[in-house]
Scaffold this motif. Structure first.
Motif, short mmCIF file in Angstrom:
data_model
loop_
_atom_site.label_atom_id
_atom_site.label_comp_id
_atom_site.label_asym_id
_atom_site.label_seq_id
_atom_site.Cartn_x
_atom_site.Cartn_y
_atom_site.Cartn_z
N MET A 1 1.28 -2.10 1.66
CA MET A 1 1.11 -2.70 0.36
C MET A 1 1.90 -1.88 -0.67
O MET A 1 1.90 -0.66 -0.62
CB MET A 1 -0.39 -2.72 0.02
N ASP A 2 2.53 -2.56 -1.59
CA ASP A 2 3.32 -1.89 -2.61
C ASP A 2 2.44 -1.00 -3.48
O ASP A 2 1.29 -1.35 -3.79
CB ASP A 2 4.01 -2.92 -3.51
N GLU A 3 2.99 0.14 -3.93
CA GLU A 3 2.24 1.06 -4.80
C GLU A 3 1.84 0.40 -6.12
O GLU A 3 0.75 0.65 -6.63
CB GLU A 3 3.05 2.33 -5.06
N ILE A 4 2.70 -0.44 -6.66
CA ILE A 4 2.37 -1.12 -7.92
C ILE A 4 1.17 -2.04 -7.74
O ILE A 4 0.35 -2.20 -8.64
CB ILE A 4 3.60 -1.87 -8.48
N VAL A 5 1.04 -2.64 -6.57
CA VAL A 5 -0.10 -3.51 -6.27
C VAL A 5 -1.37 -2.67 -6.16
O VAL A 5 -2.41 -3.03 -6.70
CB VAL A 5 0.16 -4.32 -4.98
N LYS A 6 -1.28 -1.53 -5.47
CA LYS A 6 -2.44 -0.64 -5.36
C LYS A 6 -2.91 -0.15 -6.74
O LYS A 6 -4.10 -0.08 -7.00
CB LYS A 6 -2.10 0.56 -4.46
N ALA A 7 -1.96 0.16 -7.61
CA ALA A 7 -2.31 0.62 -8.95
C ALA A 7 -3.00 -0.50 -9.73
O ALA A 7 -3.98 -0.25 -10.45
CB ALA A 7 -1.05 1.08 -9.69
#
Length: 179
Positions: free
Chosen positions: A1-7
């Protein structure tokens, strides 16, 4: 999962899920389904607009997951966008390298080890599915010659199944919107 999505998930943990707005067809193409498309009927009867933008397709593919009940979704920032499936959660592409080794890859570009194939299944329409460690995948029709090589070599031994039994057998939900 993309880091921006996790954030985004950390920042907005309680965003309601979305159902019916995204679909995956038997060719591995994503479709956006607006209100008018959804009102016209279920997927694949009413398809919607095929996603053609490469970066968007790649983003969806990197953030494509499954929940505990077998519903597949695209994690779009803090929102889960559940996916309507035409036949299976994966469309599999096959290729041979220069040394003749078979490579299996999902429609999202995720490589699979060939030992991840637990079973080969053929439905009443002659479609070949592979039950894999990451879920059920339909072998792309363009790659059936390579699949036939695997069958003839005895590496895959297809079992006949009724397509309606595949979701229960392999643990996926075709229509989260109707589930």
């Amino acid at each position: 999962m993309d880091e921006i999505v996790k954030a985004a998930l950390r920042k907005w943990p309680n965003v309601p899920a979305c159902r019916g707005w995204l679909a995956l067809d038997a060719r591995g193409d994503w479709y956006m389904r607006d209100n008018r498309t959804q009102a016209a009927g279920p997927f694949p009867q009413s398809r919607g607009s095929r996603v053609v933008h490469d970066k968007l397709r790649e983003f969806i593919g990197r953030n494509y997951e499954v929940d505990a009940s077998g519903c597949w979704y695209f994690q779009n920032g803090p929102q889960q966008v559940f996916v309507e499936l035409e036949v299976a959660p994966w469309v599999l592409r096959l290729r041979r390298d220069a040394a003749g080794a078979l490579h299996v890859e999902t429609h999202t570009g995720r490589p699979l080890e060939t030992d991840a194939v637990r079973a080969a299944l053929v439905d009443e329409q002659g479609r070949l599915f592979l039950d894999t460690a990451i879920g059920l995948g339909l072998v792309a029709s363009a790659d059936m010659d390579l699949a036939a090589d695997e069958v003839l070599a005895g590496r895959w031994q297809p079992e006949e199944v009724a397509s309606v039994t595949l979701p229960a057998r392999c643990g996926h939900v075709l229509s989260p919107a109707r589930a």
